[in-house]
Design a protein around this motif. Sequence first.
Motif, PDB file in Angstrom:
ATOM      1  N   GLU A  33      40.513  28.969  38.529  1.00 45.67           N
ATOM      2  CA  GLU A  33      39.911  30.110  39.219  1.00 45.67           C
ATOM      3  C   GLU A  33      40.239  31.431  38.540  1.00 45.67           C
ATOM      4  O   GLU A  33      39.858  32.494  39.041  1.00 45.67           O
ATOM      5  CB  GLU A  33      40.392  30.154  40.675  1.00 45.67           C
ATOM      6  N   GLN A  34      40.919  31.369  37.412  1.00 51.35           N
ATOM      7  CA  GLN A  34      41.271  32.573  36.653  1.00 51.35           C
ATOM      8  C   GLN A  34      41.453  32.176  35.194  1.00 51.35           C
ATOM      9  O   GLN A  34      41.491  30.980  34.870  1.00 51.35           O
ATOM     10  CB  GLN A  34      42.563  33.192  37.198  1.00 51.35           C
ATOM     11  N   PRO A  35      41.539  33.133  34.275  1.00 51.29           N
ATOM     12  CA  PRO A  35      41.691  32.804  32.852  1.00 51.29           C
ATOM     13  C   PRO A  35      42.940  31.981  32.572  1.00 51.29           C
ATOM     14  O   PRO A  35      43.955  32.095  33.265  1.00 51.29           O
ATOM     15  CB  PRO A  35      41.788  34.181  32.189  1.00 51.29           C
ATOM     16  N   SER A  70      36.213  27.327  27.230  1.00 59.02           N
ATOM     17  CA  SER A  70      35.951  28.390  28.210  1.00 59.02           C
ATOM     18  C   SER A  70      34.605  28.176  28.891  1.00 59.02           C
ATOM     19  O   SER A  70      34.478  28.324  30.113  1.00 59.02           O
ATOM     20  CB  SER A  70      35.972  29.762  27.524  1.00 59.02           C
ATOM     21  N   GLN A  93      35.866  29.533  32.927  1.00 59.45           N
ATOM     22  CA  GLN A  93      36.891  30.573  32.887  1.00 59.45           C
ATOM     23  C   GLN A  93      37.313  30.785  31.441  1.00 59.45           C
ATOM     24  O   GLN A  93      37.334  29.844  30.637  1.00 59.45           O
ATOM     25  CB  GLN A  93      38.117  30.184  33.720  1.00 59.45           C
ATOM     26  N   TYR A 121      47.867  27.626  34.335  1.00 58.48           N
ATOM     27  CA  TYR A 121      47.206  28.780  33.728  1.00 58.48           C
ATOM     28  C   TYR A 121      47.924  29.285  32.478  1.00 58.48           C
ATOM     29  O   TYR A 121      47.472  30.251  31.853  1.00 58.48           O
ATOM     30  CB  TYR A 121      47.067  29.906  34.748  1.00 58.48           C
TER      31      TYR A 121
END
Length: 323
Positions: free
Chosen positions: A30-32, A57, A62, A89
């Motif tokens: 849900e994030q980089p 990516s 993401q 992450y």
Amino acid sequence: MFHRAARPIAAALMFAATAPLHAQDDRYPEQPIRVVVPFGVGGLADISLRLVTQRLSERLGQQVVVENKPGAGGVVAANAVLGAPRDGYTLALFANGTAISKTLFKLPYDLVADFEPVSTVAYFDLVLLTNAKGKLQSLPALLAEGRKRQLVLGTINPGSTQNLSAELFKSMAGIDAMVVPFKSTPEVLTALLRGDVDVMFESYAALKGAITSGQATPIAATGSRRSSWLPKVPTVAESGVPGYEVAGWNALFAPAGTPPRRLDRLNAALNEVLREPAIRQRLEELGTQAQGSTREELEDVFRRDIAKWADVIRKAGIPMQQN
């Protein structure tokens, strides 16, 4: 995955990490995502990883960001990963040199216990290179010469994959040879062309210019089979040193305690990318072979390489190096 029964601390960390995050695993990422690389910008591992993460990516939806943190034998990068939340992450790029570092350096962490495998990314062979104007234009010729006199095998830094590959070759070939490390690949190549070194060990990517210009001749590759970028060059094993095999690799790892379902998601997405023909062709042009793995296969590769190179280091009498 590494064996939890032997690692109660890692198991406790994993439980603590996964319990509150389990409901979010299906939405991951849900994030980089950050991949910390222990090398500088522009090297073979860095360039090939950036090609792969660009497509990764797109598949994950993401951004996957590559962050270079060279220095201290990989300690700087590893510490950055271990200091981050264990949520999938922040990842680490390890290479075959990482397996060597477990024996060669005093590390402030346990490479086996503190990290989880995700997947291999690529493999690459080393090549044995001779002066194109010299008389040693094949591995059998080199071996025959080594039975008459002491050969000089040129490599980069002590304890590097290239250096240990030469030590392993010397041992398995049963020849009289001296392994001489230089500070850089250009220095080894200069010594080869000057006649100070009989053969050098290096990756194809680093030697491509010397090969295509006709200055140097590749006489053998270190992999288990002939490489697609040098199909006419035989392997060391088929040319007179049975059982010899050295394969460089790079792979993604995560800190221990990262939720397994997230690691499985990363593994599946990365393997999909590595099967894409365009990615495979681009990496081949760089002198590497795209090759993913299961998490268990990567664990096996890592453990075997740690044991293999520890034995070579011991037999060669290479002292522990400063980080």
